[in-house]
Scaffold this active site. Structure first.
Site, PDB file in Angstrom:
ATOM      1  N   PHE B 137       0.860  -1.178   0.000  1.00 53.08           N
ATOM      2  CA  PHE B 137       0.000   0.000   0.000  1.00 53.08           C
ATOM      3  C   PHE B 137       0.894   1.224   0.000  1.00 53.08           C
ATOM      4  CE2 PHE B 137      -2.498   3.202   2.348  1.00 53.08           C
ATOM      5  CZ  PHE B 137      -3.785   3.035   1.859  1.00 53.08           C
ATOM      6  N   ALA B 250      -6.259  -0.361   9.547  1.00 54.71           N
ATOM      7  CA  ALA B 250      -4.960  -0.869   9.976  1.00 54.71           C
ATOM      8  C   ALA B 250      -4.609  -0.353  11.367  1.00 54.71           C
ATOM      9  CB  ALA B 250      -3.891  -0.462   8.975  1.00 54.71           C
ATOM     10  N   GLU B 371       1.318   4.728  10.274  1.00 58.21           N
ATOM     11  CA  GLU B 371      -0.146   4.788  10.465  1.00 58.21           C
ATOM     12  C   GLU B 371      -0.532   6.009  11.285  1.00 58.21           C
ATOM     13  OE1 GLU B 371      -2.187   2.591   9.170  1.00 58.21           O
ATOM     14  OE2 GLU B 371      -0.757   1.068   8.518  1.00 58.21           O
TER      15      GLU B 371
HETATM   16  C1  LIG Z   1       8.859   0.539   9.044  1.00 56.60           C
HETATM   17  C2  LIG Z   1       7.887   1.439   8.386  1.00 56.60           C
HETATM   18  C3  LIG Z   1       6.926   0.933   7.539  1.00 56.60           C
HETATM   19  C4  LIG Z   1       6.028   1.778   6.872  1.00 56.60           C
HETATM   20  N1  LIG Z   1       5.103   1.241   6.008  1.00 56.60           N
HETATM   21  C5  LIG Z   1       4.333   2.083   5.267  1.00 56.60           C
HETATM   22  C6  LIG Z   1       3.443   1.567   4.262  1.00 56.60           C
HETATM   23  O1  LIG Z   1       3.314   0.346   4.101  1.00 56.60           O
HETATM   24  N2  LIG Z   1       2.754   2.429   3.484  1.00 56.60           N
HETATM   25  C7  LIG Z   1       2.868   3.783   3.634  1.00 56.60           C
HETATM   26  O2  LIG Z   1       2.217   4.495   2.891  1.00 56.60           O
HETATM   27  N3  LIG Z   1       3.677   4.297   4.575  1.00 56.60           N
HETATM   28  C8  LIG Z   1       4.419   3.490   5.392  1.00 56.60           C
HETATM   29  N4  LIG Z   1       5.266   4.006   6.346  1.00 56.60           N
HETATM   30  C9  LIG Z   1       5.422   5.454   6.429  1.00 56.60           C
HETATM   31  C10 LIG Z   1       4.779   6.095   7.630  1.00 56.60           C
HETATM   32  O3  LIG Z   1       3.391   6.050   7.527  1.00 56.60           O
HETATM   33  C11 LIG Z   1       5.327   7.512   7.736  1.00 56.60           C
HETATM   34  O4  LIG Z   1       6.672   7.412   8.138  1.00 56.60           O
HETATM   35  C12 LIG Z   1       4.558   8.373   8.696  1.00 56.60           C
HETATM   36  O5  LIG Z   1       3.302   8.710   8.168  1.00 56.60           O
HETATM   37  C13 LIG Z   1       5.308   9.663   9.066  1.00 56.60           C
HETATM   38  O6  LIG Z   1       5.789  10.313   7.945  1.00 56.60           O
HETATM   39  P1  LIG Z   1       7.310  10.800   7.869  1.00 56.60           P
HETATM   40  O7  LIG Z   1       8.164   9.678   8.233  1.00 56.60           O
HETATM   41  O8  LIG Z   1       7.507  11.417   6.568  1.00 56.60           O
HETATM   42  O9  LIG Z   1       7.444  11.874   9.012  1.00 56.60           O
HETATM   43  P2  LIG Z   1       7.071  13.411   8.953  1.00 56.60           P
HETATM   44  O10 LIG Z   1       5.672  13.555   8.469  1.00 56.60           O
HETATM   45  O11 LIG Z   1       8.122  14.145   8.257  1.00 56.60           O
HETATM   46  O12 LIG Z   1       7.085  13.753  10.492  1.00 56.60           O
HETATM   47  C14 LIG Z   1       8.295  14.006  11.224  1.00 56.60           C
HETATM   48  C15 LIG Z   1       7.904  14.463  12.625  1.00 56.60           C
HETATM   49  O13 LIG Z   1       7.160  15.670  12.539  1.00 56.60           O
HETATM   50  C16 LIG Z   1       5.933  15.550  13.198  1.00 56.60           C
HETATM   51  N5  LIG Z   1       4.898  16.306  12.525  1.00 56.60           N
HETATM   52  C17 LIG Z   1       4.573  16.319  11.212  1.00 56.60           C
HETATM   53  N6  LIG Z   1       3.545  17.157  10.990  1.00 56.60           N
HETATM   54  C18 LIG Z   1       3.203  17.682  12.191  1.00 56.60           C
HETATM   55  C19 LIG Z   1       2.221  18.594  12.628  1.00 56.60           C
HETATM   56  N7  LIG Z   1       1.334  19.155  11.789  1.00 56.60           N
HETATM   57  N8  LIG Z   1       2.190  18.919  13.935  1.00 56.60           N
HETATM   58  C20 LIG Z   1       3.049  18.353  14.821  1.00 56.60           C
HETATM   59  N9  LIG Z   1       3.991  17.475  14.467  1.00 56.60           N
HETATM   60  C21 LIG Z   1       4.067  17.153  13.167  1.00 56.60           C
HETATM   61  C22 LIG Z   1       5.628  14.062  13.140  1.00 56.60           C
HETATM   62  O14 LIG Z   1       4.718  13.690  14.134  1.00 56.60           O
HETATM   63  C23 LIG Z   1       7.003  13.487  13.350  1.00 56.60           C
HETATM   64  O15 LIG Z   1       7.310  13.482  14.715  1.00 56.60           O
HETATM   65  C24 LIG Z   1       6.124   3.182   7.067  1.00 56.60           C
HETATM   66  C25 LIG Z   1       7.064   3.677   7.960  1.00 56.60           C
HETATM   67  C26 LIG Z   1       7.949   2.838   8.621  1.00 56.60           C
HETATM   68  C27 LIG Z   1       8.948   3.411   9.550  1.00 56.60           C
END
Ligand SMILES: Cc1cc2nc3c(=O)[nH]c(=O)nc-3n(C[C@H](O)[C@H](O)[C@H](O)COP(=O)(O)OP(=O)(O)OC[C@H]3O[C@@H](n4cnc5c(N)ncnc54)[C@H](O)[C@@H]3O)c2cc1C
Lengths: 259, 392
Positions: B137, B250, B371
């Site tokens: 996904f 999920a 998630e």
């Molecule tokens: C092992 C693993 C498996 C995954 N599998 C999937 C998958 O199958 N499919 C998929 O689509 N994604 C997947 N993900 C991705 C995951 O959903 C994202 O990492 C997550 O949504 C956070 O996005 P980011 O890492 O870009 O962090 P960012 O969005 O860049 O966030 C960085 C930090 O900033 C904070 N932040 C961001 N916006 C705000 C706000 N408005 N206010 C306050 N704080 C904020 C966040 O909480 C976080 O602490 C996976 C991630 C991992 C680690």
């Protein structure tokens, strides 16, 4: 091919088991009761035959009310229906009496094939399949590690200490199986949900035309006179290797008839 | 670990009695399969950074675990509570193994089941339910995580076809998947596509050097002008609401799953504390240790009640996304706190791969982030409370 699988509920062999103090029968009240392990292999074998040859698989259990739980679990693996013989008078029945009840119940189902585990982990007498076959006047192919069905001919590899014997018989027959015969499936979620709706026919001794005094503790052909705990393990023998360790080891193994 | 003394006694409130026989039986089958097929090997997979995903998925499919809460098309049609219990048992072995199942069932299969055409459902769901086909996904992108609405992946029309271009990042199962549900933007908004991974232009590269979720395959997807027929588009999957509704499914599984990791840590720590002696007696006899154990057991039971409440609401059709945010925020946060606290009880052994605790703690770092991060769930709850959106 219609198949009856014998399923017994036994106390979990992985946990503490005992005899009840008053009548020295297996204590089922305090135990974690499960399907006799070998019977899961019998169920699997029946299901495999059904998948290849069609027909119906019926689980047959003689046991107390609580065995109903094990019947549901057995049904969740895939059999179509079950028969449960439950009667207070059955408490304490010996192998002979149990085989009489089982044979009567099987008689009502008139299957082409009866499959059971080679032994149950509580009684471990291994004679029930033979007794049933004798009572029904059909062949007993016991201790199978392999079963092949070809029309009305059954061929079994009968496990022995030395190897195996190949024996054949025509249906109807009783086959008992060891855990070398297959790998039992896990019950599927669909199977678990469907099991609730599968028919379970409950019969009493009277339904089978068996009098209460023919079975149970009073009608038993054998009695447990006394039971005791296994003595605690003896300390092992220490062999000090003074250059002749190998010889001493062989002597020890020979004295215990391991070699 | 089979349900030993420690594990039974963790259920202080006898919450087990709140389940039906059927729920318990489903749980027991998953527990048995996990005990036999996962637990003996999972520490090794974690250490190697490689799990036999295809083999595991087939085994899970054989009992009906994949998409178990969906109906029809080879799916088991079990309850949400039963699905939750399955997630808990899987994650008690490893969060990565649970992730594999969550992504298959709640994200990829759910998206097709809910938003797909009849043809797409027939083509993919039975194969995915049995484990013949693996799904992933793709929502997150390298530059767009918490804010998927601003995704850069584009879908454009070319005659009757669609062309996808862009990339997805951190996609669970991507390196091993047969099919990917890809979310992309066109001038009208966000759309979902069902993309066979052998379509020209689609590549998935494994993400290495993870210190968390090492027993799960995670990948980066590159979409280099991937040409798809219109029949690959999820006809009902329009707008960000569609992928978010999949995430709600999920996340619900995670609410339960995280408790599994925590339970495993606590039962290991409890056994350890009772047998480890210092200052001439078991460390479990020290008041500080007992305070830790008691507090952790409390949180575990409270989290369970929360999960079960959500599950019963889900089965009644009344569970809302904010409620799932409450559950994910609380249970993952408490699970990671429990894992870290349990680690202290094991002392040096707490950091060893011979014990599952640091593996669980490290895994939960991913669970905390994916998630919806904890912060995002705080914002969802905050918006519900205040009526003010902090996002935009
Ligand atoms: C092992 C693993 C498996 C995954 N599998 C999937 C998958 O199958 N499919 C998929 O689509 N994604 C997947 N993900 C991705 C995951 O959903 C994202 O990492 C997550 O949504 C956070 O996005 P980011 O890492 O870009 O962090 P960012 O969005 O860049 O966030 C960085 C930090 O900033 C904070 N932040 C961001 N916006 C705000 C706000 N408005 N206010 C306050 N704080 C904020 C966040 O909480 C976080 O602490 C996976 C991630 C991992 C680690």
């Amino acid at each position: 091919m219609n198949i009856v699988v014998l399923v017994k509920q036994v106390p979990d062999s992985g946990s503490e088991r005992g005899l009840s103090a008053d009548d020295k029968t297996v204590d089922r009240g305090s135990a974690n009761n499960v399907i006799n392990e070998m019977d899961e292999y019998a169920i699997e074998e029946a299901l495999k035959i059904q998948e290849a040859h069609g027909g119906e698989v019926t689980v047959l259990t003689v046991g107390p009310q609580q065995a109903a739980e094990s019947i549901r679990k057995a049904l969740s693996m895939g059999p179509d229906k079950a028969m449960h013989v439950v009667d207070d008078a059955l408490h304490g029945s010996c192998a002979l009496a149990t085989s009489k009840v089982l044979a009567a119940a099987i008689g009502r189902l008139s299957p082409d094939l009866v499959i059971s585990g080679a032994e149950s982990t509580d009684g471990r007498v291994q004679v029930i399949p033979h007794m049933i076959a004798e009572r029904l006047g059909i062949a007993a192919l016991t201790g199978a590690r392999k079963l092949v069905v070809d029309g009305a001919t059954l061929t079994v590899e009968r496990q022995t200490d030395e190897g195996y014997e190949v024996v054949t018989a025509a249906t109807p027959a009783v086959v008992s199986v060891w855990d070398t015969i297959n790998e039992p499936r896990y019950p599927s979620f669909k199977g678990i949900m469907a099991a609730k709706k599968k028919p379970v026919e409950t019969l009493s001794l009277a339904d089978l035309g068996i009098a209460a005094d023919e079975v149970g503790l009073s009608g038993a052909s054998s009695a447990v006179v006394e039971a005791g705990k296994r003595p605690p393990r003896q300390g092992g023998t220490k062999v000090t290797d003074e250059g002749d360790g190998g010889v001493k080891l062989v002597e020890f193994l020979a004295s215990e008839k391991f070699v | 670990m089979t349900p030993g003394v420690a594990m039974t006694s963790l259920d202080l409130l006898d919450l087990d009695s709140l389940h039906s026989d059927e729920e318990r039986q489903i749980r027991d089958v998953v527990r048995r399969m996990v005990d036999e097929r996962v637990r003996p090997f999972v520490a090794g997979w974690y250490e190697d950074g490689e799990a036999p995903v295809r083999e595991l998925i087939k085994q899970f499919g054989s009992i009906g675990l994949l998409g178990m809460h969906l109906t029809g098309y080879g799916c088991a049609g079990a309850s949400a509570v039963a699905y939750g219990l399955a997630c808990l048992e899987l994650e008690a072995a490893d969060s990565g193994v649970r992730s594999m199942v969550s992504v298959q069932g709640s994200l990829a299969m759910y998206a097709i089941w809910r938003y797909g055409s009849e043809e797409q459902k027939r083509a993919w769901l039975p194969a995915m339910a049995s484990g013949e086909a693996i799904g992933c996904f793709g929502l997150t992108e390298p530059d767009h995580g918490s804010d998927p609405a601003s995704m850069a992946t584009r879908a454009r029309r070319d005659g009757d076809d669609w062309i996808l271009s862009g990339g997805k990042m951190w996609i669970t199962n991507a390196p091993v998947a047969d099919v990917a549900v890809i979310w992309a933007r066109d001038p009208e908004g966000i759309r979902g596509f069902v993309v066979p991974t052998d379509t020209p232009g689609f590549t998935a590269r494994e993400i290495r050097h993870k210190m968390s979720l090492r027993a799960s395959a995670t990948g980066e997807i590159v979409l280099d002008d991937v040409r798809l027929p219109d029949s690959a588009r999820l006809p009902e999957g329009r707008g960000l609401r569609a992928p978010l509704s999949c995430l709600t499914q999920a996340r619900y599984g995670i609410v339960w799953g995280a408790l599994g990791a925590a339970r495993d840590c606590l039962s290991v720590a409890l056994d350890y504390a009772v047998s480890r002696e210092q200052f001439g007696r078991p460390i479990a006899g020290f008041q500080l240790t007992q305070a830790k154990l008691a507090d952790m057991a409390l949180e575990l039971q409270k989290g369970y009640l929360l999960a079960l409440h959500l599950g019963r609401r889900a089965d009644a059709g009344s569970m809302t996304p904010e409620q799932v945010s409450v559950g994910k925020l609380n249970n993952v946060r408490e699970a990671i706190a429990i894992a870290r606290q349990c680690r202290t009880i094991l002392g040096a052994n707490g950091i060893s791969g011979e014990y599952p605790i640091l593996r669980h703690a490290n895994n939960l770092e991913s669970v905390l982030t994916y998630e919806g991060t904890s912060e995002i769930h705080q914002l969802v709850v905050g918006q519900k409370l205040t009526g003010l959106s902090a996002f935009s």
